[in-house]
Design an enzyme around this catalytic site. Structure first.
Site, PDB file in Angstrom:
ATOM      1  N   ARG A   1       8.173  -5.177  15.964  1.00 25.67           N
ATOM      2  CA  ARG A   1       8.664  -4.161  15.036  1.00 25.67           C
ATOM      3  C   ARG A   1       8.220  -2.806  15.573  1.00 25.67           C
ATOM      4  O   ARG A   1       7.066  -2.434  15.437  1.00 25.67           O
ATOM      5  CB  ARG A   1       8.064  -4.423  13.648  1.00 25.67           C
ATOM      6  CG  ARG A   1       8.622  -3.562  12.554  1.00 25.67           C
ATOM      7  CD  ARG A   1       7.773  -3.698  11.303  1.00 25.67           C
ATOM      8  NE  ARG A   1       6.623  -2.813  11.366  1.00 25.67           N
ATOM      9  CZ  ARG A   1       5.446  -3.040  10.790  1.00 25.67           C
ATOM     10  NH1 ARG A   1       5.239  -4.163  10.133  1.00 25.67           N
ATOM     11  NH2 ARG A   1       4.469  -2.168  10.894  1.00 25.67           N
TER      12      ARG A   1
ATOM     13  N   HIS B   1       6.604  -0.600   8.827  1.00 25.81           N
ATOM     14  CA  HIS B   1       7.138  -1.699   8.012  1.00 25.81           C
ATOM     15  C   HIS B   1       8.348  -1.213   7.201  1.00 25.81           C
ATOM     16  O   HIS B   1       9.405  -1.844   7.190  1.00 25.81           O
ATOM     17  CB  HIS B   1       6.054  -2.251   7.081  1.00 25.81           C
ATOM     18  CG  HIS B   1       6.572  -3.160   6.017  1.00 25.81           C
ATOM     19  ND1 HIS B   1       7.097  -4.402   6.291  1.00 25.81           N
ATOM     20  CD2 HIS B   1       6.668  -3.007   4.665  1.00 25.81           C
ATOM     21  CE1 HIS B   1       7.490  -4.966   5.151  1.00 25.81           C
ATOM     22  NE2 HIS B   1       7.246  -4.143   4.150  1.00 25.81           N
TER      23      HIS B   1
ATOM     24  N   TYR C   1      -3.003   1.060  11.313  1.00 28.46           N
ATOM     25  CA  TYR C   1      -3.527  -0.273  11.656  1.00 28.46           C
ATOM     26  C   TYR C   1      -3.111  -0.757  13.033  1.00 28.46           C
ATOM     27  O   TYR C   1      -3.532  -1.807  13.467  1.00 28.46           O
ATOM     28  CB  TYR C   1      -3.091  -1.299  10.597  1.00 28.46           C
ATOM     29  CG  TYR C   1      -1.596  -1.306  10.296  1.00 28.46           C
ATOM     30  CD1 TYR C   1      -0.697  -1.961  11.115  1.00 28.46           C
ATOM     31  CD2 TYR C   1      -1.080  -0.618   9.181  1.00 28.46           C
ATOM     32  CE1 TYR C   1       0.660  -1.963  10.847  1.00 28.46           C
ATOM     33  CE2 TYR C   1       0.284  -0.610   8.909  1.00 28.46           C
ATOM     34  CZ  TYR C   1       1.146  -1.291   9.740  1.00 28.46           C
ATOM     35  OH  TYR C   1       2.490  -1.281   9.484  1.00 28.46           O
TER      36      TYR C   1
END
Lengths: 356, 321
Positions: free
Chosen positions: A257, A261, A270
């Site tokens: 990805r 998100h 993160y």
């Protein structure tokens, strides 16, 4: 009474097209040049339509949006293999699947603009609504697969999920049902390495996601998910097996990805930027384009012309999506049940006309 | 007409549904070879074969999720969850999917499934085998909740549930399975959903109940001028019948097994307060289970509304004039 090994398992990985655009000629899928070109067109359309959605979100014209950047090959490669009668169960990041199936792009945008009518599926497609709840829809695919077998229709049920979905109980229950009843089901997992902020390693201690299929007695395979040809080939083989009564398959497409998100997320909190960079070199569009160039099917001028044509199509889709009048409150009530209860009828009246 | 108990009436209803519509499939844990742990599906596997009546792996969410897919595909699944307490594992599938598929797909797909499950206490069973959590399901738009109370309405309501184009939770009062017997018409018939039934006529108190506690309520108030209304369907419930009775009696008692706080009785009381308060001569009373985890057999009789608690409440109401 010796200790014995009762079973040994292995997991196959399939790669056909490498990042330089070189292919293994022995593994090349049985596709024509126009089909190779069409695959690339769909990858590019997905990328550009995704970028436009992100821009619309930043302009406040579209709500929270989950980008499919980097995952185009896993989506297009699998959906390109489907037959018209197959049933598709998307998760929430499958723009490429919708475009490949020629579902309406204005509707797709409208859904993310907050209009439930965007979920209305074209009558010629068997496309289930976008599923926000993670991993639960594999069971619906199992139900449709079982119904198809009951009615002896040669369709395959194809649910899409991410790596996070494989941590859910319903994922296991669905694959277990698919194994027990030998259902015509092909689950396409886009292992994009991150379930919001939790990494693939934080989801499972297994070496691959594909091996989870083995616990259910069905076939599991890992493919290079940025390789549109490998995804296509694995899917077409799995569909063939499902249609011929050979049972279900779980396909793990190893991809990444590249975006956050959703637009409400900031992956920099993160995720290591070096990891992101390492995946840039594996871009699914770039390698397909190089493949086409090697094959003499593509030059720089084609790229510009096609981008222009696709952007124009996307402009028209945005225009069409925004031209639709907003839904009325009747729309809110109409589909809760087949018929309104007396209380719902009063509530609709109150909502529309104010309290009597 | 044959004299049947509740479980036999349900069995006959399922058999007739399987005969009249080949879209109907019956499945769940132990429903095929074993005929269901309460024998509600006895003989169906032998008559219709494993394509129509089949056992599933032990997975409640899976059973309901499978039913959602089958229903969306155009079949008429009738899924059994062995006890209502085990349906908690399937609540995500019921709430997130069964209740919403029609709305999410803007009517392209619907979910005409029935989830049958034994519910309620009074059978001295292990933990999670006596739950009475009907209110959870009533709160969720998009599903219907039906509770039979006699062999006759069990059969008619089941047929209506199977014919209904939306998901129906069909709660079978376990205590009544073999307690009551009555003549049940042989032919297939419908007891319409959404309609209450006057189980005893009366003009001084309206008593609202459903399922197994209805039987106990009728026993308790048989010598009182109490109109007993069997709701039959909790969602959507029959406001007209309730309000007409309240207008006549002016006194309301609601009896249910489930815990009091947030129980379905609260919805009934609120509705009467909103729409019928001018008829009331007394406060609306509720006799319910307590706000405790359903106890194991040695304590369950203290929790379930007893005949005496029901009588005490009726007499209290009658003191208001």
């Amino acid at each position: 009474m010796p200790r014995e090994t009762l079973a040994n398992f292995s997991i196959e990985r399939l790669e056909i097209l490498d990042p330089r655009g070189e292919v293994d000629a022995n593994l090349l899928p049985d596709l024509t040049d126009p089909q190779f070109l069409r695959l690339y067109e769909l990858l590019l359309l997905t990328r550009l339509a995704d970028e436009r959605a992100l821009n619309l979100q930043r302009e406040g014209r579209l709500g929270t949006f989950p980008s499919s950047l980097g995952q185009e090959a896993a989506q297009v490669g699998s959906a390109f293999a489907l037959a018209p009668q197959d049933w598709v169960f998307p998760s929430f990041r499958e723009l490429g699947v919708f475009l490949c199936l020629e579902s309406s792009l204005p509707n797709y945008y409208r859904y993310w603009m907050g209009d439930e009518r965007g979920q209305l599926c074209p009558p010629e497609l068997n496309l289930f609504p976008i599923n926000i709840a993670v991993g639960t829809h594999l069971l619906h695919a199992a139900g449709v697969a079982m119904g198809a077998r009951y009615r002896q229709e040669p369709l395959v049920a194809v649910p899409y999920l991410g790596d996070g979905g494989t941590s859910k109980g319903d994922f296991y229950e669905a694959l277990n049902f698919a194994g027990v009843y030998r259902l015509p089901l092909v689950a396409i997992c886009q292992n994009n390495q991150w379930a919001i902020s939790v990494s693939r390693r934080g989801q499972t201690a297994t070496e691959t996601l594909a091996q989870k299929a083995l616990a259910c007695g069905i076939k599991g395979i890992q493919v290079d998910g940025n390789d549109v040809l490998a995804v296509y080939q694995a899917t077409i083989e799995a569909l063939k097996r499902a249609r011929s009564g050979g049972g279900a398959t779980f396909i793990e497409c190893e991809t990444y990805r590249m975006s956050d998100h959703t637009t409400a997320d900031d992956a920099r909190r993160y995720r290591d930027s070096a990891e992101l960079e390492s995946w840039r070199e594996k871009d699914p569009l770039l390698r397909m384009r190089r493949f086409l160039e090697h094959r003499g099917l593509w030059i720089e001028a084609d790229q510009q012309a096609q981008e222009q044509a696709l952007l124009q199509r996307i402009d028209q889709a945005v225009e069409a999506a925004e031209a639709v009048s907003p839904p009325t409150v009747e729309e809110m009530f109409r589909y809760t049940c087949h018929q309104l209860s007396s209380r719902q009828e009063e509530q609709l009246k109150e909502c529309r006309d104010g309290r009597a | 007409m044959a004299v049947l108990n509740l479980v036999q009436a349900i069995n006959q209803g399922l058999q007739q549904a399987l005969i009249e519509d080949d879209r109907v499939l019956v499945f769940g844990e132990d429903v095929a070879v074993n005929g269901g742990v309460f024998r509600a599906t006895e003989g169906l596997f032998e008559q219709f074969g494993d394509k129509r009546v089949f056992d599933t792996p032990l997975a409640e969410s899976g059973i309901v999720g499978l039913a959602v897919g089958l229903a969306a595909y155009g079949l008429r699944p009738v899924a059994e969850i062995q006890f209502l307490g085990f349906a908690y594992a399937a609540i995500d599938q019921i709430f997130t999917h069964a209740a919403r598929i029609r709305a999410r797909s803007r009517g392209r797909y619907s979910c005409p499934l029935v989830i049958r499950t034994p519910y309620g206490g009074g059978i001295k069973a292990p933990e999670l085998h006596e739950e009475s959590s009907e209110a959870f399901f009533c709160h969720m738009p998009g599903i219907k909740v039906v509770v039979p109370s006699t062999p006759s309405n069990a059969k008619g309501l089941l047929r209506a549930a199977i014919l209904d184009p939306d998901p129906v939770i069909y709660l079978e009062p376990t205590r009544l399975y073999r307690l009551l017997k009555e003549e049940v018409a042989e032919e297939a018939y419908i007891t319409p959903l959404g309609q209450a039934r006057i189980a005893q006529a009366g003009d001084q108190v309206t008593l609202l109940a459903w399922g197994s506690i209805l039987e106990r309520s009728l026993r308790a108030v048989r010598d009182y001028p109490v109109e007993v209304i069997d709701l039959q369907t909790l969602s959507p419930f029959d406001r007209a019948t309730i309000l007409a009775s309240v207008a006549k009696t002016g006194r309301v008692l609601i009896v249910h097994e489930a815990a009091k706080t947030g129980g379905f009785g609260a919805e009934l009381a609120a509705t009467i307060a909103e729409e019928g308060i001018m008829s009331l001569k007394a406060p609306i009373l509720r006799v319910t289970g307590y706000d405790v985890v359903m106890p194991l057999p040695l304590l369950e009789d203290y929790n379930l509304p007893s005949e005496q608690r029901i009588i005490d409440a009726v007499e209290e109401l009658l003191r208001y004039s």
